[in-house]
Design an enzyme around this catalytic site. Structure first.
Site, PDB file in Angstrom:
ATOM      1  CE1 TYR A  34      -3.899  -2.091   5.303  1.00  0.00           C
ATOM      2  CE2 TYR A  34      -3.296   0.139   4.674  1.00  0.00           C
ATOM      3  CZ  TYR A  34      -3.696  -1.136   4.328  1.00  0.00           C
ATOM      4  OH  TYR A  34      -3.883  -1.455   3.001  1.00  0.00           O
TER       5      TYR A  34
ATOM      6  CB  THR B 264      -0.897   0.013   1.256  1.00  0.00           C
ATOM      7  OG1 THR B 264      -1.462   1.304   1.420  1.00  0.00           O
ATOM      8  CG2 THR B 264      -0.139  -0.320   2.524  1.00  0.00           C
TER       9      THR B 264
HETATM   10  N1  LIG Z   1      -8.708  -0.727  -1.249  1.00  0.00           N
HETATM   11  C1  LIG Z   1      -7.603   0.005  -1.435  1.00  0.00           C
HETATM   12  O1  LIG Z   1      -7.656   1.149  -1.912  1.00  0.00           O
HETATM   13  C2  LIG Z   1      -6.255  -0.571  -1.071  1.00  0.00           C
HETATM   14  C3  LIG Z   1      -5.138   0.279  -1.124  1.00  0.00           C
HETATM   15  C4  LIG Z   1      -3.897  -0.254  -0.817  1.00  0.00           C
HETATM   16  C5  LIG Z   1      -3.760  -1.594  -0.493  1.00  0.00           C
HETATM   17  N2  LIG Z   1      -4.855  -2.393  -0.433  1.00  0.00           N
HETATM   18  C6  LIG Z   1      -4.675  -3.807  -0.086  1.00  0.00           C
HETATM   19  O2  LIG Z   1      -5.379  -4.610  -1.022  1.00  0.00           O
HETATM   20  C7  LIG Z   1      -5.835  -5.808  -0.386  1.00  0.00           C
HETATM   21  C8  LIG Z   1      -7.303  -6.004  -0.705  1.00  0.00           C
HETATM   22  O3  LIG Z   1      -8.032  -4.899  -0.233  1.00  0.00           O
HETATM   23  P1  LIG Z   1      -9.596  -4.719  -0.516  1.00  0.00           P
HETATM   24  O4  LIG Z   1      -9.870  -3.272  -0.626  1.00  0.00           O
HETATM   25  O5  LIG Z   1     -10.000  -5.621  -1.608  1.00  0.00           O
HETATM   26  O6  LIG Z   1     -10.196  -5.213   0.877  1.00  0.00           O
HETATM   27  P2  LIG Z   1     -11.406  -6.231   1.184  1.00  0.00           P
HETATM   28  O7  LIG Z   1     -11.666  -6.091   2.645  1.00  0.00           O
HETATM   29  O8  LIG Z   1     -12.516  -6.019   0.234  1.00  0.00           O
HETATM   30  O9  LIG Z   1     -10.734  -7.655   0.873  1.00  0.00           O
HETATM   31  C9  LIG Z   1      -9.977  -8.385   1.820  1.00  0.00           C
HETATM   32  C10 LIG Z   1     -10.419  -9.831   1.731  1.00  0.00           C
HETATM   33  O10 LIG Z   1      -9.593 -10.626   2.597  1.00  0.00           O
HETATM   34  C11 LIG Z   1     -10.419 -11.493   3.370  1.00  0.00           C
HETATM   35  N3  LIG Z   1      -9.682 -11.768   4.615  1.00  0.00           N
HETATM   36  C12 LIG Z   1      -9.292 -10.892   5.554  1.00  0.00           C
HETATM   37  N4  LIG Z   1      -8.632 -11.519   6.541  1.00  0.00           N
HETATM   38  C13 LIG Z   1      -8.579 -12.843   6.210  1.00  0.00           C
HETATM   39  C14 LIG Z   1      -8.044 -13.996   6.832  1.00  0.00           C
HETATM   40  N5  LIG Z   1      -7.416 -13.940   8.003  1.00  0.00           N
HETATM   41  N6  LIG Z   1      -8.179 -15.195   6.207  1.00  0.00           N
HETATM   42  C15 LIG Z   1      -8.823 -15.287   5.009  1.00  0.00           C
HETATM   43  N7  LIG Z   1      -9.369 -14.218   4.386  1.00  0.00           N
HETATM   44  C16 LIG Z   1      -9.251 -13.008   4.975  1.00  0.00           C
HETATM   45  C17 LIG Z   1     -11.720 -10.730   3.553  1.00  0.00           C
HETATM   46  O11 LIG Z   1     -12.827 -11.556   3.849  1.00  0.00           O
HETATM   47  C18 LIG Z   1     -11.855 -10.049   2.196  1.00  0.00           C
HETATM   48  O12 LIG Z   1     -12.545 -10.860   1.266  1.00  0.00           O
HETATM   49  C19 LIG Z   1      -5.506  -5.659   1.080  1.00  0.00           C
HETATM   50  O13 LIG Z   1      -4.327  -6.379   1.355  1.00  0.00           O
HETATM   51  C20 LIG Z   1      -5.262  -4.172   1.253  1.00  0.00           C
HETATM   52  O14 LIG Z   1      -4.360  -3.895   2.298  1.00  0.00           O
HETATM   53  C21 LIG Z   1      -6.108  -1.904  -0.697  1.00  0.00           C
END
Ligand SMILES: NC(=O)c1ccc[n+]([C@@H]2O[C@H](COP(=O)([O-])OP(=O)(O)OC[C@H]3O[C@@H](n4cnc5c(N)ncnc54)[C@H](O)[C@@H]3O)[C@@H](O)[C@H]2O)c1
Length: 334
Positions: free
Chosen positions: A153, A127
């Site tokens: 985070y 991120t």
């Molecule tokens: N959304 C953004 O703008 C953004 C920006 C930078 C980084 N990220 C990274 O991208 C990734 C995805 O983010 P997102 O926005 O799709 O979030 P999201 O919450 O929609 O997706 C995360 C998924 O991981 C699953 N999950 C969480 N903990 C778990 C565990 N212990 N075991 C199994 N499954 C688990 C959740 O059920 C969910 O389906 C993350 O790693 C996040 O840090 C997102």
């Protein structure tokens, strides 16, 4: 290839799975559905059928090494894309251990399973939060520039980056790509997928809720920043463009050991520009009020994306208008 995707029921993971299915990869999703959705899995399963490829889903928590390893033993995957994480910055400040446990400890579990089952391609969702509040001279942010996460985070993700690099250092076959996402937004251009996350609070989501009447008005937090219109600037990336960076990363790993890459447009949009675009695409001059700055909001966070473009040949296709239009279409649908 058969690819294991953790967090494939979530927002970004589901869009990447769809593009992997388009490329005829078999997919194994591991997700505990804590913030992801069974209905997203159902949509992806139907989509996989139309593409004549296999999609298997395991409701497994990454903390459960035994169940996780059973998936690896059964599925014999060629690579892992690791999205699963807790992602709410403010919550990480209140509950740091949740973040070090779910994001860092669980990544260690996953890496152990990869090493045990000889899975040597690993793509990790990092991120822009690893950069923190950069001094203007370090902007746009470069992968080899300073990193100062301002929250547990961001720190949990930076720890993971180091852990993955250390694992790769002592395991010659192990290859990795670390993608530092800027703000992922929008919904799939064909309308199949989008963000269903409960209580999402990013700017575009709030603007959507305001234009659709779920909120009476929205606020701009500070108009006295040192930017052309006085509001904060962020780098937004359409989720389909972000997804295509993962497809490029898989190919990149055929010939390269690994690396860290920014995923953004190298172009920031101000809070005002985003709100104005949402007003335009929804044809609704919704109510916006100015309030004072929020503590800890950096003035500008913008990526330098030259590395991913030059080394992987990645090219973003979309812009702020498509971001707002697709997000609006999805919000109306749900
Ligand atoms: N959304 C953004 O703008 C953004 C920006 C930078 C980084 N990220 C990274 O991208 C990734 C995805 O983010 P997102 O926005 O799709 O979030 P999201 O919450 O929609 O997706 C995360 C998924 O991981 C699953 N999950 C969480 N903990 C778990 C565990 N212990 N075991 C199994 N499954 C688990 C959740 O059920 C969910 O389906 C993350 O790693 C996040 O840090 C997102």
């Amino acid at each position: 290839m058969k690819i294991l995707v953790t967090g494939g029921a979530g927002y970004i993971g589901s869009h990447v799975v769809k593009q992997l299915l388009d490329k005829k990869n078999d997919i194994v999703i591991v997700d505990n559905l804590s913030t992801g959705f069974q209905k997203t899995i159902n949509t992806l399963k139907k989509y996989a059928l139309t593409k004549k490829v296999k999609l298997s889903f395991y409701k497994v928590d990454l903390s459960d090494s035994k169940k996780l390893e059973a998936v690896f033993a059964k599925e014999k995957v060629a690579g892992v894309i690791h999205f699963a994480a807790s992602i709410v910055v403010s919550e990480s400040v209140r509950d740091p251990l949740k973040y070090y446990e779910n994001n860092t400890s669980n990544t260690i579990n996953l890496l152990k399973a990869c090493l045990k089952y000889n899975v040597n391609k690993f793509i990790f969702s990092s991120t822009a939060a690893v950069y923190g509040d950069l001094e203007p001279r370090y902007l746009p942010a470069k992968e080899d520039g300073p990193v100062h996460p301002m929250s547990p985070y961001g720190q949990s993700k930076l720890f993971n980056e180091k852990i993955i690099q250390d694992v790769a250092f002592v395991n010659p076959k192990f290859k990795y790509v670390i993608l530092r996402y800027f703000n992922a937004v929008g919904a799939s251009v064909d309308g199949l997928l989008g963000q269903s996350t409960a209580n999402a609070t990013h700017l575009i989501k709030i603007a959507l809720e305001t234009t659709l009447g779920k909120r009476k008005k929205m606020f701009i937090n500070g108009t006295d920043y040192n930017t052309p219109d006085g509001t904060c600037i962020r780098d937004y990336i359409h989720v389909d463009d972000l997804a295509s960076a993962h497809i490029k990363s898989l190919s990149y790993l055929n010939k390269n050991k690994g690396g860290v890459f920014n995923c953004g447009y190298s172009k920031g949009f101000s809070v005002r520009e985003v709100i104005d675009m949402m007003k335009k695409v929804s044809d609704n001059d919704f109510k916006v009020e100015i309030t004072k700055r929020r503590e800890g909001d950096p003035t500008a966070v913008v990526s330098n994306n030259t590395k991913i473009i030059s080394e992987m040949g990645w090219q973003p296709k979309y812009d702020l208008k498509i971001i707002c239009e697709t997000a609006l279409a999805w919000e109306r649908k749900i």
